[in-house]
Scaffold this active site. Structure first.
Site, PDB file in Angstrom:
ATOM      1  N   LYS A 179       0.811  -1.219   0.000  1.00 21.16           N
ATOM      2  CA  LYS A 179       0.000   0.000   0.000  1.00 21.16           C
ATOM      3  C   LYS A 179       0.844   1.269   0.000  1.00 21.16           C
ATOM      4  O   LYS A 179       0.368   2.340  -0.358  1.00 21.16           O
ATOM      5  CB  LYS A 179      -0.980  -0.011   1.156  1.00 21.16           C
ATOM      6  CG  LYS A 179      -1.963  -1.168   0.992  1.00 21.16           C
ATOM      7  CD  LYS A 179      -3.160  -1.044   1.839  1.00 21.16           C
ATOM      8  CE  LYS A 179      -4.076  -2.222   1.517  1.00 21.16           C
ATOM      9  NZ  LYS A 179      -5.409  -2.012   1.945  1.00 21.16           N
TER      10      LYS A 179
ATOM     11  N   SER B 125      -7.081   1.548   9.939  1.00 22.95           N
ATOM     12  CA  SER B 125      -6.431   1.098  11.167  1.00 22.95           C
ATOM     13  C   SER B 125      -5.315   0.117  10.853  1.00 22.95           C
ATOM     14  O   SER B 125      -4.823  -0.576  11.725  1.00 22.95           O
ATOM     15  CB  SER B 125      -7.452   0.428  12.094  1.00 22.95           C
ATOM     16  OG  SER B 125      -7.999  -0.700  11.442  1.00 22.95           O
TER      17      SER B 125
ATOM     18  N   ASN C  52      -2.580  -1.200   7.237  1.00 20.76           N
ATOM     19  CA  ASN C  52      -1.506  -0.929   6.298  1.00 20.76           C
ATOM     20  C   ASN C  52      -1.674   0.395   5.556  1.00 20.76           C
ATOM     21  O   ASN C  52      -0.697   1.095   5.300  1.00 20.76           O
ATOM     22  CB  ASN C  52      -1.400  -2.060   5.272  1.00 20.76           C
ATOM     23  CG  ASN C  52      -0.970  -3.358   5.905  1.00 20.76           C
ATOM     24  OD1 ASN C  52      -0.327  -3.365   6.947  1.00 20.76           O
ATOM     25  ND2 ASN C  52      -1.323  -4.460   5.286  1.00 20.76           N
TER      26      ASN C  52
END
Length: 97
Positions: free
Chosen positions: A51, A74, A76
């Protein structure tokens, strides 16, 4: 801001993010004689996930006048946006559910 996905846009993104992300290897495994696995080792990125590529790609296209970014995650994605913001010296607010 959606653009048609083409080989040209992929190459453009690659050129844009190259200074900021690792070129991760493809690992080859043969668990059995008739099976071959190709594994892209994105866990080697500084945040441990692919990501980071998307975060840098988008944030590098923002206008210089952009005050910062906000991300809702919350995991990656939050880590990737925070890392890219720090490297690019941008403000970032991460909203965690």
């Amino acid at each position: 801001m959606l653009r048609e996905l083409s080989l040209a846009t992929i190459r453009e993104a690659r050129r844009r993010i190259t200074p900021y992300v690792l070129r991760t290897p493809v690992l080859y495994q043969r668990p059995r004689g008739d099976c071959e696995l190709l594994l892209k080792a994105e866990s080697l990125q500084s945040t441990g996930a692919f990501k980071l590529r998307g975060a840098f790609n988008l944030m590098l296209t923002l206008p210089k006048s952009c005050a910062g970014v906000v991300a809702h995650s919350s995991g990656n994605h939050a880590q990737a946006v925070a890392r890219a913001a720090r490297v690019l010296r941008m403000r970032a607010v991460i909203v965690m559910p």
